[in-house]
Write an enzyme that holds these catalytic residues in place. Sequence first.
Site, PDB file in Angstrom:
ATOM      1  N   LYS A   1      15.365  49.396  62.209  1.00  0.00           N
ATOM      2  CA  LYS A   1      14.502  49.842  61.439  1.00  0.00           C
ATOM      3  C   LYS A   1      13.032  48.989  61.276  1.00  0.00           C
ATOM      4  O   LYS A   1      12.023  49.217  60.608  1.00  0.00           O
ATOM      5  CB  LYS A   1      14.678  50.800  60.081  1.00  0.00           C
ATOM      6  CG  LYS A   1      15.151  49.815  59.263  1.00  0.00           C
ATOM      7  CD  LYS A   1      15.431  50.595  57.957  1.00  0.00           C
ATOM      8  CE  LYS A   1      16.231  49.866  57.000  1.00  0.00           C
ATOM      9  NZ  LYS A   1      16.956  50.697  55.994  1.00  0.00           N
TER      10      LYS A   1
ATOM     11  N   GLY B   1      11.936  46.943  63.311  1.00  0.00           N
ATOM     12  CA  GLY B   1      11.346  46.653  64.670  1.00  0.00           C
ATOM     13  C   GLY B   1      12.244  45.713  65.500  1.00  0.00           C
ATOM     14  O   GLY B   1      13.080  45.355  65.627  1.00  0.00           O
TER      15      GLY B   1
ATOM     16  N   ASP C   1      20.532  50.721  74.613  1.00  0.00           N
ATOM     17  CA  ASP C   1      20.213  51.237  76.118  1.00  0.00           C
ATOM     18  C   ASP C   1      19.088  51.980  76.303  1.00  0.00           C
ATOM     19  O   ASP C   1      18.320  51.777  77.176  1.00  0.00           O
ATOM     20  CB  ASP C   1      21.430  52.029  76.722  1.00  0.00           C
ATOM     21  CG  ASP C   1      22.615  51.334  76.810  1.00  0.00           C
ATOM     22  OD1 ASP C   1      22.737  49.999  76.744  1.00  0.00           O
ATOM     23  OD2 ASP C   1      23.810  52.000  76.763  1.00  0.00           O
TER      24      ASP C   1
END
Length: 171
Positions: free
Chosen positions: A90, A92, A119
């Site tokens: 969260k 970044g 992924d």
Amino acid sequence: YQLASPCGELLVQWLEGLEEVTPFIDFGPRLSDISDALMARIMACHPLVSLNRQEAEIAAGRFRLSPDVEGFGAEWVKRFTTPVVVRHDKEGAWYFSEQTSGCVAAFPTTVVDTIGAGDSHAGGMLAGLASGWSLADAVLLGNAVGSWVVGHRGGDCAPSRDALLLAHKDV
């Protein structure tokens, strides 16, 4: 995972035979299980490496790099002359290359299931890079796709372009 398994040698031989291709590698948590000799050969292929926060901590210890993300990224690029992305959920994702570095903010979302987040981030990045986007813009797309995926149950989902635009219309 496969690079740390018995078939790792075959995969590295294949990587070494690639021409005019930048490999994209997300080592995963078995980063420390790859032998030093094999790791040296992998890094000689100058891959773009993507790591999550915990994997970056493992790499920092293994390669004696700074534990803070900015120091880690700068030292990684200096040592391996290859880009690295460090995903901080969260918070970044950081990206580092010889030309540029920075942090791309995460997209706000309500987390439902984190399966497939890394992924999915890789898939978004690869789509951006394959489209000729800059590393920063590819990380932004990776963040958008990863955010969308963690907001849905199960790791077998992928957003369409329209779904991404709808989900992030306020950003």
